[in-house]
Write an enzyme that holds these catalytic residues in place. Structure first.
Site, mmCIF file in Angstrom:
data_model
loop_
_atom_site.group_PDB
_atom_site.id
_atom_site.type_symbol
_atom_site.label_atom_id
_atom_site.label_comp_id
_atom_site.label_asym_id
_atom_site.label_seq_id
_atom_site.Cartn_x
_atom_site.Cartn_y
_atom_site.Cartn_z
ATOM 1 N N ASP A 105 16.914 1.586 4.254
ATOM 2 C CA ASP A 105 17.499 1.387 3.999
ATOM 3 C C ASP A 105 17.890 0.185 2.654
ATOM 4 O OD1 ASP A 105 17.403 -0.619 6.044
ATOM 5 O OD2 ASP A 105 18.735 -1.620 6.228
ATOM 6 N N TYR A 128 8.747 -3.271 -1.339
ATOM 7 C CA TYR A 128 8.744 -2.370 -0.551
ATOM 8 C C TYR A 128 9.824 -1.594 -0.441
ATOM 9 C CZ TYR A 128 10.615 -0.762 5.001
ATOM 10 O OH TYR A 128 10.411 -0.183 5.714
HETATM 11 N N1 LIG Z 1 11.638 -1.435 11.368
HETATM 12 C C1 LIG Z 1 12.110 -1.046 10.557
HETATM 13 O O1 LIG Z 1 12.963 -1.954 10.827
HETATM 14 C C2 LIG Z 1 12.603 -0.259 9.891
HETATM 15 C C3 LIG Z 1 13.670 -0.119 9.106
HETATM 16 C C4 LIG Z 1 13.816 0.767 7.950
HETATM 17 C C5 LIG Z 1 13.133 2.476 7.830
HETATM 18 N N2 LIG Z 1 11.647 1.757 8.617
HETATM 19 C C6 LIG Z 1 11.068 2.773 8.450
HETATM 20 O O2 LIG Z 1 10.708 3.727 10.029
HETATM 21 C C7 LIG Z 1 9.095 4.417 10.106
HETATM 22 C C8 LIG Z 1 8.917 4.076 11.366
HETATM 23 O O3 LIG Z 1 8.660 2.077 11.601
HETATM 24 P P1 LIG Z 1 8.046 1.420 12.277
HETATM 25 O O4 LIG Z 1 8.812 0.026 12.586
HETATM 26 O O5 LIG Z 1 7.771 2.552 13.655
HETATM 27 O O6 LIG Z 1 6.443 0.622 11.611
HETATM 28 P P2 LIG Z 1 5.786 0.074 12.850
HETATM 29 O O7 LIG Z 1 5.996 -0.839 13.614
HETATM 30 O O8 LIG Z 1 5.310 -0.702 11.729
HETATM 31 O O9 LIG Z 1 4.497 1.406 12.495
HETATM 32 C C9 LIG Z 1 3.557 1.706 10.948
HETATM 33 C C10 LIG Z 1 2.853 2.263 12.144
HETATM 34 O O10 LIG Z 1 1.434 2.976 10.768
HETATM 35 C C11 LIG Z 1 0.626 2.455 10.564
HETATM 36 N N3 LIG Z 1 -0.443 2.695 9.271
HETATM 37 C C12 LIG Z 1 -0.163 1.714 9.058
HETATM 38 N N4 LIG Z 1 -0.989 2.429 7.940
HETATM 39 C C13 LIG Z 1 -1.676 3.397 8.209
HETATM 40 C C14 LIG Z 1 -2.378 4.881 7.369
HETATM 41 N N5 LIG Z 1 -3.029 4.164 6.164
HETATM 42 N N6 LIG Z 1 -2.608 5.919 8.518
HETATM 43 C C15 LIG Z 1 -1.741 5.927 9.924
HETATM 44 N N7 LIG Z 1 -1.407 4.394 9.794
HETATM 45 C C16 LIG Z 1 -1.198 3.577 9.217
HETATM 46 C C17 LIG Z 1 0.549 0.935 11.147
HETATM 47 O O11 LIG Z 1 -0.701 0.532 11.882
HETATM 48 P P3 LIG Z 1 -1.717 -0.787 12.034
HETATM 49 O O12 LIG Z 1 -0.444 -1.903 12.007
HETATM 50 O O13 LIG Z 1 -2.311 -1.270 12.207
HETATM 51 O O14 LIG Z 1 -1.133 -1.379 10.418
HETATM 52 C C18 LIG Z 1 1.214 1.340 12.111
HETATM 53 O O15 LIG Z 1 1.304 1.373 13.646
HETATM 54 C C19 LIG Z 1 8.349 3.738 8.686
HETATM 55 O O16 LIG Z 1 8.402 4.605 7.586
HETATM 56 C C20 LIG Z 1 9.734 2.559 8.226
HETATM 57 O O17 LIG Z 1 9.646 2.215 6.750
HETATM 58 C C21 LIG Z 1 11.516 0.480 9.405
#
Ligand SMILES: NC(=O)c1ccc[n+]([C@@H]2O[C@H](COP(=O)([O-])OP(=O)(O)OC[C@H]3O[C@@H](n4cnc5c(N)ncnc54)[C@H](OP(=O)(O)O)[C@@H]3O)[C@@H](O)[C@H]2O)c1
Length: 293
Positions: A105, A128
């Site tokens: 968002d 971001y």
């Molecule tokens: N969290 C929110 O509130 C939110 C809101 C809107 C949209 N989103 C989107 O939803 C999606 C999932 O979010 P999430 O909250 O599940 O994210 P998350 O918990 O931060 O998980 C992201 C994962 O990606 C890994 N990662 C980082 N760099 C990488 C690389 N180069 N190669 C492979 N893996 C890598 C991270 O590892 P490390 O931890 O070791 O870095 C982590 O395990 C993302 O696209 C995010 O932008 C999230």
């Protein structure tokens, strides 16, 4: 079409929810990877892995999600959120795989007062958000066979998220201040994971049902962070901590966060026949689930 699904960034919130749900779908073959096994910013590693595993779908859960940290780590945020999705999209195009990518968002500036549709103009106000928008654009530039799902305010029992932070803080303190002037839709990562699996199954069963493009998925309904926090504590049964509404300027930050980032989910519901739970029901499911506390 085979039923092999490569999940990247699988140690995060969404990836872990896919791991948990995959047990309910023995007909689907999941390959879970995170940065130690497959660094999606490394084009050679991605290409070798894709060729060896030949997935029919790639679900990209990997991202640089530290919104504050991205302001100081622009290069790394762009590498993971912009360049890597392009690498994945190009590799998917080469292998004939469908890419399901997750965005945010925060591609919007939050100046609206009605839910954003997929056709509304984007205007990110943070590094971001800009890096995630750039990732969307790069995917679109190399492939037509993509689904980009924008979501918001993700929480789960895994990793670092608002729900877990509020419960932890409230156990320690008798008062917490929470901003009341940013409105969005809390989204349980498990619901989004279910939606992704639903789309994959529908595509395998009937490839013409696959509709590429950008979609919005969040739980239904919207609240301020403060209202969300109050509901979290009520469901968790924590009555010893008062939640005090404050305005965003109470917490000075480098990031300008959208005031209103509610997403209109009509398109994903009608295109794929997906039902979306209400945010409060899902929050209750998450907090009362066995492993949360
Ligand atoms: N969290 C929110 O509130 C939110 C809101 C809107 C949209 N989103 C989107 O939803 C999606 C999932 O979010 P999430 O909250 O599940 O994210 P998350 O918990 O931060 O998980 C992201 C994962 O990606 C890994 N990662 C980082 N760099 C990488 C690389 N180069 N190669 C492979 N893996 C890598 C991270 O590892 P490390 O931890 O070791 O870095 C982590 O395990 C993302 O696209 C995010 O932008 C999230």
């Amino acid at each position: 079409m085979n039923s092999k699904i490569l999940v990247t960034g699988a140690n995060g919130q969404l990836g872990n929810e896919l791991r948990r749900l995959c047990k309910n779908f023995p007909g689907l073959e999941f390959i879970f990877t995170d940065v130690d096994m497959l660094d999606i910013t490394n084009p050679d590693a991605v290409s070798v892995f894709m060729e060896a595993s030949k997935p029919a779908f790639v679900v990209n859960c990997a991202a640089f999600t530290d919104v504050e940290g991205a302001e100081d780590n622009v290069k790394q945020a762009r590498k993971v959120n912009s360049l890597a999705p392009q690498v994945l999209a190009a590799s998917c195009a080469m292998q004939g795989a469908f890419l399901i990518h997750v965005s945010t968002d925060y591609v919007f500036d939050g100046m609206s007062n009605v839910p954003y549709t997929e056709n509304d103009a984007t205007n990110p106000t943070s590094v971001y958000g800009s890096s995630k928008l750039e990732g969307e654009e790069k995917i679109k530039s190399v492939s037509d066979d993509y689904i980009i799902i924008r979501t918001s305010w993700l929480y789960s029992e895994y990793g670092s998220n608002f729900t877990r932070k509020i419960i932890a803080l409230a156990r320690d303190k008798d008062k917490i201040e929470v901003v009341d002037d940013q409105i969005g839709s809390p989204t349980y990562a498990r619901d989004l994971a279910n939606c992704i699996i639903d789309i994959i199954i529908k595509t395998i069963l009937n490839p013409v049902a696959y509709v590429p493009g950008i979609f919005h998925y969040t739980n239904q309904g919207s609240r301020s962070w403060c209202e969300f926090a109050k509901e979290i504590l009520q469901i968790a049964g924590i009555t010893t901590c008062e939640v005090i509404p404050v305005t965003s300027d109470r917490f000075p930050s480098k990031v300008k966060r959208p005031k209103y980032s509610v997403l209109d989910t009509t398109k994903i519901r009608t295109s794929f026949g997906i039902g979306i739970p209400n945010w409060r029901d899902s929050l209750k499911d998450c907090i009362t689930s066995a492993n949360f506390k």
